[in-house]
Design a protein around this motif. Structure first.
Motif, PDB file in Angstrom:
ATOM      1  N   LYS A   1       3.981   5.565  -5.675  1.00  0.00           N
ATOM      2  CA  LYS A   1       3.895   5.585  -7.140  1.00  0.00           C
ATOM      3  C   LYS A   1       2.939   6.658  -7.627  1.00  0.00           C
ATOM      4  O   LYS A   1       3.203   7.352  -8.622  1.00  0.00           O
ATOM      5  N   SER A   2       1.812   6.806  -6.923  1.00  0.00           N
ATOM      6  CA  SER A   2       0.848   7.843  -7.329  1.00  0.00           C
ATOM      7  C   SER A   2       1.444   9.238  -7.177  1.00  0.00           C
ATOM      8  O   SER A   2       1.191  10.129  -7.986  1.00  0.00           O
ATOM      9  N   LYS A   3       2.262   9.449  -6.139  1.00  0.00           N
ATOM     10  CA  LYS A   3       2.917  10.750  -5.974  1.00  0.00           C
ATOM     11  C   LYS A   3       4.011  10.955  -7.006  1.00  0.00           C
ATOM     12  O   LYS A   3       4.309  12.088  -7.391  1.00  0.00           O
ATOM     13  N   LEU A   4       4.640   9.836  -7.445  1.00  0.00           N
ATOM     14  CA  LEU A   4       5.710   9.959  -8.435  1.00  0.00           C
ATOM     15  C   LEU A   4       5.169  10.378  -9.791  1.00  0.00           C
ATOM     16  O   LEU A   4       5.785  11.143 -10.518  1.00  0.00           O
ATOM     17  N   THR A   5       3.963   9.908 -10.132  1.00  0.00           N
ATOM     18  CA  THR A   5       3.384  10.239 -11.443  1.00  0.00           C
ATOM     19  C   THR A   5       2.867  11.665 -11.497  1.00  0.00           C
ATOM     20  O   THR A   5       2.869  12.279 -12.560  1.00  0.00           O
ATOM     21  N   ARG A   6       2.419  12.220 -10.350  1.00  0.00           N
ATOM     22  CA  ARG A   6       1.906  13.600 -10.352  1.00  0.00           C
ATOM     23  C   ARG A   6       2.814  14.517  -9.536  1.00  0.00           C
ATOM     24  O   ARG A   6       2.379  15.318  -8.736  1.00  0.00           O
ATOM     25  N   ARG A   7       4.112  14.413  -9.778  1.00  0.00           N
ATOM     26  CA  ARG A   7       5.074  15.155  -8.982  1.00  0.00           C
ATOM     27  C   ARG A   7       5.159  16.612  -9.361  1.00  0.00           C
ATOM     28  O   ARG A   7       5.889  17.372  -8.730  1.00  0.00           O
ATOM     29  N   HIS A   8       4.488  17.034 -10.420  1.00  0.00           N
ATOM     30  CA  HIS A   8       4.553  18.438 -10.831  1.00  0.00           C
ATOM     31  C   HIS A   8       3.489  19.284 -10.146  1.00  0.00           C
ATOM     32  O   HIS A   8       3.399  20.471 -10.412  1.00  0.00           O
ATOM     33  N   GLU A   9       2.649  18.668  -9.310  1.00  0.00           N
ATOM     34  CA  GLU A   9       1.633  19.450  -8.620  1.00  0.00           C
ATOM     35  C   GLU A   9       2.282  20.277  -7.516  1.00  0.00           C
ATOM     36  O   GLU A   9       3.294  19.892  -6.934  1.00  0.00           O
ATOM     37  N   LYS A  10       1.651  21.403  -7.227  1.00  0.00           N
ATOM     38  CA  LYS A  10       2.189  22.301  -6.213  1.00  0.00           C
ATOM     39  C   LYS A  10       1.809  21.796  -4.824  1.00  0.00           C
ATOM     40  O   LYS A  10       0.858  21.062  -4.634  1.00  0.00           O
ATOM     41  N   ASN A  11       2.599  22.254  -3.829  1.00  0.00           N
ATOM     42  CA  ASN A  11       2.359  21.968  -2.415  1.00  0.00           C
ATOM     43  C   ASN A  11       2.259  20.471  -2.126  1.00  0.00           C
ATOM     44  O   ASN A  11       1.454  20.042  -1.304  1.00  0.00           O
ATOM     45  N   GLU A  12       3.045  19.689  -2.788  1.00  0.00           N
ATOM     46  CA  GLU A  12       3.049  18.249  -2.553  1.00  0.00           C
ATOM     47  C   GLU A  12       4.485  17.752  -2.566  1.00  0.00           C
ATOM     48  O   GLU A  12       5.298  18.155  -3.400  1.00  0.00           O
ATOM     49  N   LYS A  13       4.789  16.890  -1.614  1.00  0.00           N
ATOM     50  CA  LYS A  13       6.147  16.370  -1.497  1.00  0.00           C
ATOM     51  C   LYS A  13       6.465  15.475  -2.690  1.00  0.00           C
ATOM     52  O   LYS A  13       5.696  14.601  -3.046  1.00  0.00           O
ATOM     53  N   VAL A  14       7.625  15.710  -3.284  1.00  0.00           N
ATOM     54  CA  VAL A  14       8.035  14.950  -4.465  1.00  0.00           C
ATOM     55  C   VAL A  14       8.592  13.603  -4.014  1.00  0.00           C
ATOM     56  O   VAL A  14       9.437  13.534  -3.126  1.00  0.00           O
ATOM     57  N   THR A  15       8.096  12.524  -4.625  1.00  0.00           N
ATOM     58  CA  THR A  15       8.608  11.192  -4.333  1.00  0.00           C
ATOM     59  C   THR A  15       9.782  10.895  -5.255  1.00  0.00           C
ATOM     60  O   THR A  15       9.667  11.000  -6.471  1.00  0.00           O
ATOM     61  N   LYS A  16      10.899  10.527  -4.675  1.00  0.00           N
ATOM     62  CA  LYS A  16      12.086  10.194  -5.459  1.00  0.00           C
ATOM     63  C   LYS A  16      12.123   8.690  -5.715  1.00  0.00           C
ATOM     64  O   LYS A  16      11.609   7.909  -4.916  1.00  0.00           O
TER      65      LYS A  16
ATOM     66  N   LEU B   1       0.834  -1.205   0.000  1.00  0.00           N
ATOM     67  CA  LEU B   1       0.000   0.000   0.000  1.00  0.00           C
ATOM     68  C   LEU B   1       0.872   1.259   0.000  1.00  0.00           C
ATOM     69  O   LEU B   1       0.584   2.228  -0.715  1.00  0.00           O
ATOM     70  N   LEU B   2       1.954   1.249   0.782  1.00  0.00           N
ATOM     71  CA  LEU B   2       2.872   2.388   0.790  1.00  0.00           C
ATOM     72  C   LEU B   2       3.526   2.581  -0.581  1.00  0.00           C
ATOM     73  O   LEU B   2       3.740   3.720  -1.027  1.00  0.00           O
ATOM     74  N   VAL B   3       3.820   1.460  -1.268  1.00  0.00           N
ATOM     75  CA  VAL B   3       4.396   1.543  -2.616  1.00  0.00           C
ATOM     76  C   VAL B   3       3.411   2.189  -3.584  1.00  0.00           C
ATOM     77  O   VAL B   3       3.781   3.047  -4.399  1.00  0.00           O
ATOM     78  N   SER B   4       2.141   1.782  -3.499  1.00  0.00           N
ATOM     79  CA  SER B   4       1.129   2.370  -4.395  1.00  0.00           C
ATOM     80  C   SER B   4       0.959   3.867  -4.139  1.00  0.00           C
ATOM     81  O   SER B   4       0.795   4.661  -5.070  1.00  0.00           O
ATOM     82  N   ILE B   5       1.023   4.285  -2.860  1.00  0.00           N
ATOM     83  CA  ILE B   5       0.931   5.715  -2.533  1.00  0.00           C
ATOM     84  C   ILE B   5       2.119   6.472  -3.123  1.00  0.00           C
ATOM     85  O   ILE B   5       1.969   7.546  -3.721  1.00  0.00           O
TER      86      ILE B   5
END
Length: 599
Positions: free
Chosen positions: A369-384, A363-367
């Motif tokens: 991955k979802s942040k990695l695909t939308r990493r250009h959104e503002k005010n959100e921590k970028v997943t490396k 579940l943490l991996v899926s979360i």
């Protein structure tokens, strides 16, 4: 006649203050807003009733001192608050905070780790009675000294406190229902008027009262409320719901203990392990109920935070079961059969705990991955990609531990062999995913050759895992994910290959450009001043937090400076100077007659 008129005027002037004294002022208190702000600022935002009780005590002390309403010096002498005592609004605050202090003390006892015992429960109910008594007095005083709105709010507050007392006593559910309904009716009416903040607070209180009303109807028998609906109601937040949550948890624990009486065995991969300890049964049953809630089709719509919270509760329940099993092992003595059963049960519970750990990490991996695909959104921590590599390392370690645990027995059943094969396949797919995101991290670092090699390796691992999953006729979801991984590996390896060739072709051109831009003379750079050199201007010496740069506060290490030093004199003529004799100036010792004889 003149004297009589003067006397009459004097009587009228003397009678005016008496009439003014008879007109009592009406005080106004926004009770709900006052209590909500105090509760949110002093502990109840996090459910800390001890902190709120201490605040109420300190507030009462300050009010008594400012009103000079102390209860004697040295010896305690009780002073009652009556209608004639209330000359200003702070006396009403005194009664209100006394009720709040008693209520918060009762709720503090309710939130003890193991729940209140018999003596603590008697004390708890006594404090609730005190809260009801002071709330009733507050309502009576507000009816006389307060305006109509304050009187209504005080009446709703008293009804709410009476309903809480009956709710805690598990009796007179009809009366408790009437009190909760009257409080709800008042807050519904008050929510239609006043400013926006007050309307929002009244609607929140109505929503907080609704679960208690539904539970009272359920106890009376006028509502067909299911256990799942009660659990959903218990997930709501608010200080008014804490008593309901505690009551619901007690009811659920009692239901689990009754249901656990029929649970005598634990089934796992073809094994049946007897469960003799009642605490172990209750803990396993609680974990299984949470697992049903997690694997329910409706659980996919739950937000990730709630699902993670359910996983934490499952882990707590299984750890509690394991601690009970370990304590039973210590007290088992030399009974080998009992020890074997307990060891098998411990192994089974540990294996289930390992499975749930793998599911939580997935579940943490899926979360991530979802942040990695939308990493250009503002005010959100970028997943490396490195974070996903770390998560897949955890998954590989968890799968390895689970496989070792399952294969540790001597007599292995077919179910265990199948489970070990599934663990091996999961390990293969996790390795492919890890290799893919490791290649992504190398690609972002500009290392084309390493990224190309890792993408090729990830593709071969994914194809191997895909082939094995197809032979076992696994779920279509896993096969679909592996196919996507193969396609992404192929496309990314082609991209890395092309970028590497382009960089190699452009390397001589870039090198020649750099050489042509080189100069033997040092260009004059604009040196930034240090903090002590620009004290007259308001500029940051630390720099922008988003840009990596050296802070220019002071030069360190400091530069060498010339300092004065005492001269070193080399006197070369000292040994060649003849100094005059000074014997005639020296003091001579006076000697007697006898001393002359002994020369």
């Amino acid at each position: 006649m003149g004297k009589q008129s003067e006397a009459l005027a004097m009587e009228i002037d003397n009678s005016k203050p008496n009439v003014a004294d008879q007109i009592s002022p009406k005080f106004s208190i926004n009770v709900l807003q006052l209590l909500k702000s105090a509760q949110m600022q002093h502990g109840l935002r996090h459910g800390d009733y001890t902190r709120y009780r201490r605040y109420c005590t300190a507030r009462l002390r300050r009010l008594c001192k400012s009103l000079k309403f102390t209860h004697g010096r040295g010896k305690y002498t009780r002073r009652a608050i009556t209608e004639s005592t209330v000359t200003e609004v702070r006396f009403l605050h005194l009664v209100l905070y006394t009720a709040e202090r008693a209520w918060s003390h009762a709720m503090e006892k309710r939130q003890l780790p193991d729940g209140p015992n018999a003596r603590q429960r008697i004390y708890l109910i006594g404090r609730m009675r005190k809260a009801v008594k002071w709330a009733m007095q507050f309502s009576q005083l507000c009816a006389i000294k307060g305006d109509s709105r304050t009187s209504l709010e005080a009446e709703a507050y008293a009804s709410y406190m009476k309903g809480n007392l009956l709710f805690e006593q598990d009796q007179n559910w009809d009366t408790a229902l009437l009190n909760f309904k009257s409080a709800r009716a008042v807050y519904e009416e008050l929510g239609k008027y006043g400013d926006l903040e007050n309307q929002v607070l009244c609607r929140q209180r109505v929503e907080e009262l609704e679960p208690s009303i539904r539970y009272c109807l359920h106890k009376i028998g006028e509502s067909n409320l299911q256990a799942s609906e009660l659990i959903q109601i218990g997930e709501m937040e608010g200080p008014a719901l804490d008593l309901f949550k505690a009551k619901l948890e007690a009811v659920m624990a009692e239901a689990r203990s009754q249901q656990a009486a029929s649970m005598t065995e634990f089934h796992w991969l073809g094994h049946r392990f007897p469960i003799s300890n009642a605490k172990t049964r209750v803990a396993i049953l609680k974990a299984q109920e949470l697992e049903k809630e997690l694997h329910d089709p409706a659980a996919d719509s739950l937000p990730a935070e709630k699902r993670l919270a359910i996983f934490d509760k499952i882990f707590t329940a299984y750890h509690e079961a394991r601690s009970c099993i370990r304590s039973d092992l210590v007290s088992a003595g030399n009974a080998e059969n009992v020890k074997d059963d307990l060891n098998g049960l411990d192994k089974a519970v540990s294996a289930v705990l390992g499975q749930r750990t793998i599911e939580r990490n997935q579940l943490l991996v899926s979360i991530a991955k979802s942040k990695l695909t939308r990493r250009h959104e503002k005010n959100e921590k970028v997943t490396k990609p490195e974070e996903l590599v770390r998560l897949y390392d955890l998954l590989l370690q968890n799968t390895s531990d689970l496989s070792d645990l399952v294969s540790s027995g001597r007599d292995r059943k077919p179910e265990e062999l199948v489970f070990s094969e599934e663990c091996a396949l999961k390990t293969l797919s996790f390795r492919a995913e890890r290799c893919f995101y490791l290649a992504k991290s190398y690609s972002l670092a500009g290392k084309r050759a390493e990224a190309y090699a890792l993408y090729s390796r990830a593709r071969s691992l994914a194809e191997d895992a895909l082939q094995k999953f197809r032979t076992l006729n696994e779920s279509d979801q896993i096969i679909k994910e592996l196919k996507m991984l193969c396609d992404e590996c192929r496309s990314n390896s082609c991209i890395e290959h092309a970028k590497g060739i382009m960089e190699e072709v452009k390397a001589p051109e870039n090198l020649s450009k750099r050489i042509s831009n080189m100069s033997l003379t040092v260009a004059d750079k604009k040196l930034e001043k240090y903090l002590l050199e620009k004290l007259d201007s308001y500029e940051s010496a630390v720099g922008d937090s988003n840009v990596k740069g050296v802070s220019r506060i002071e030069v360190f290490p400091p530069a060498f400076q010339a300092i004065p030093r005492n001269p070193i004199v080399l006197d070369l003529a000292f040994n060649y100077i003849d100094f005059p004799s000074l014997e005639n100036r020296m003091k001579k010792d006076k000697k007697g007659f006898i001393s002359r004889l002994w020369r």
